[in-house]
Enzyme design. Structure first.
Site, PDB file in Angstrom:
ATOM      1  N   ARG A 158       3.481   7.293   2.872  1.00 39.74           N
ATOM      2  CA  ARG A 158       4.781   7.455   3.922  1.00 39.74           C
ATOM      3  C   ARG A 158       5.881   7.460   2.666  1.00 39.74           C
ATOM      4  NH1 ARG A 158       6.926   2.758   2.565  1.00 39.74           N
ATOM      5  NH2 ARG A 158       5.959   0.892   2.423  1.00 39.74           N
ATOM      6  N   GLN A 165       9.505   2.607  -0.042  1.00 40.91           N
ATOM      7  CA  GLN A 165       9.073   1.844  -1.431  1.00 40.91           C
ATOM      8  C   GLN A 165       8.118   0.602  -0.677  1.00 40.91           C
ATOM      9  OE1 GLN A 165      11.336   1.417  -4.989  1.00 40.91           O
ATOM     10  NE2 GLN A 165      12.810   2.624  -3.959  1.00 40.91           N
ATOM     11  N   TYR A 209       6.095  -5.225   3.817  1.00 35.63           N
ATOM     12  CA  TYR A 209       5.204  -6.208   4.122  1.00 35.63           C
ATOM     13  C   TYR A 209       5.280  -5.877   5.561  1.00 35.63           C
ATOM     14  CZ  TYR A 209       3.227 -10.505   5.831  1.00 35.63           C
ATOM     15  OH  TYR A 209       2.540 -11.762   6.367  1.00 35.63           O
ATOM     16  N   GLY A 262       9.575   4.089   7.492  1.00 34.10           N
ATOM     17  CA  GLY A 262       8.961   5.145   6.433  1.00 34.10           C
ATOM     18  C   GLY A 262       8.220   5.940   7.144  1.00 34.10           C
ATOM     19  N   LEU A 287       8.218   2.664  12.229  1.00 32.78           N
ATOM     20  CA  LEU A 287       8.880   1.659  12.092  1.00 32.78           C
ATOM     21  C   LEU A 287       8.322   0.376  11.904  1.00 32.78           C
ATOM     22  CD1 LEU A 287       9.516  -0.074  14.902  1.00 32.78           C
ATOM     23  CD2 LEU A 287      10.320   2.374  15.549  1.00 32.78           C
ATOM     24  N   ALA A 288       8.856  -0.710  11.526  1.00 31.36           N
ATOM     25  CA  ALA A 288       8.602  -2.376  11.759  1.00 31.36           C
ATOM     26  C   ALA A 288       9.788  -3.172  11.787  1.00 31.36           C
ATOM     27  CB  ALA A 288       7.727  -2.518  10.421  1.00 31.36           C
ATOM     28  N   CYS A 312      11.643  -2.748  -0.025  1.00 32.33           N
ATOM     29  CA  CYS A 312      12.108  -1.359   0.101  1.00 32.33           C
ATOM     30  C   CYS A 312      12.915  -1.045  -1.422  1.00 32.33           C
ATOM     31  CB  CYS A 312      13.065  -1.026   1.215  1.00 32.33           C
ATOM     32  SG  CYS A 312      12.429  -1.400   2.787  1.00 32.33           S
TER      33      CYS A 312
END
Length: 215
Positions: free
Chosen positions: A70, A73, A76, A139, A151-152, A168
């Site tokens: 993806r 960077q 978690y 990402g 997404l998270a 990130c």
């Protein structure tokens, strides 16, 4: 406006099998395949994006690290964080990458507003922020006009593992979560609201819940 967006609610799943399933779906889909969003939580894992650098993994300790394809960077994932993987035919939707990212950010901002949390996006750092602290990460990967990854959103989780990395790629970036801003939160309700916001901001006519596995 596109037709119908399908959602799969996968519960708690290990990261790597879901990653492989996303890749297979993206490689095998046809021009007529329905767009899908997979809603999932992961056991504790650090994922390193294509732009990731080893020095941003400060003290991973006993949490596994997975290299991914993806954008972005290191980040978690853990229980209590709502992850959504967007398996979309971006070419069919008619969105450029920047517009797609903006629409996802606006969906998250709309979701947070429904909990009376005022959030914003940053043009130079994808994601969603509340008073400078990051509450949601993005990402994506686009391959042959189709997106995967996603997404998270931090909902009700242990944020301590974020201190083991430069989230990130930003040293000292503060992280926050919905529970700390809006009180006790039901993840099921967050998922329902997120679905509605994604349908709205990605310009679909309707949504459906898909059954069956992702193998």
């Amino acid at each position: 406006m596109s037709a119908c967006l399908g959602f799969r609610e996968l519960g708690l799943q290990p990261y790597e099998p879901v990653l492989e399933a996303m890749r297979r779906f993206t490689e095998q889909r046809s021009p007529d395949s329905q767009d899908e969003i997979w809603l999932v939580e992961h056991p504790a894992v650090f994922t390193q994006g294509q732009a990731g650098k080893a020095e941003h993994l400060l003290v991973p300790g006993d949490i596994p690290v997975v290299q991914t394809d993806r954008g972005g960077q290191v980040t978690y994932h853990g229980p209590g964080q709502q992850v959504a993987y967007l398996l979309l035919d971006v070419r069919r939707l008619g969105f450029g990458v920047r517009e797609l990212v903006s629409r996802i950010e606006q969906a998250l901002i709309g979701l947070l507003a429904s909990y009376d949390v005022q959030a914003s996006a940053k043009p130079d750092a994808p994601g969603v922020y509340v008073d400078g602290a990051k509450i949601a990460s993005l990402g994506l990967r686009i391959r042959n006009g189709r997106s995967f990854h996603g997404l998270a959103l931090n909902v009700d989780m242990d944020l301590a593992p974020f201190r083991r990395i430069n989230p990130c790629g930003y040293a000292g970036l503060a992280m926050t979560q919905l529970r700390d801003l809006a009180g006790p939160i039901e993840l099921d309700e967050v998922r329902t609201r997120l679905r509605g916001q994604l349908v709205k901001h990605l310009d679909y006519a309707e949504q459906t819940t898909l059954t069956g596995g992702i193998d």
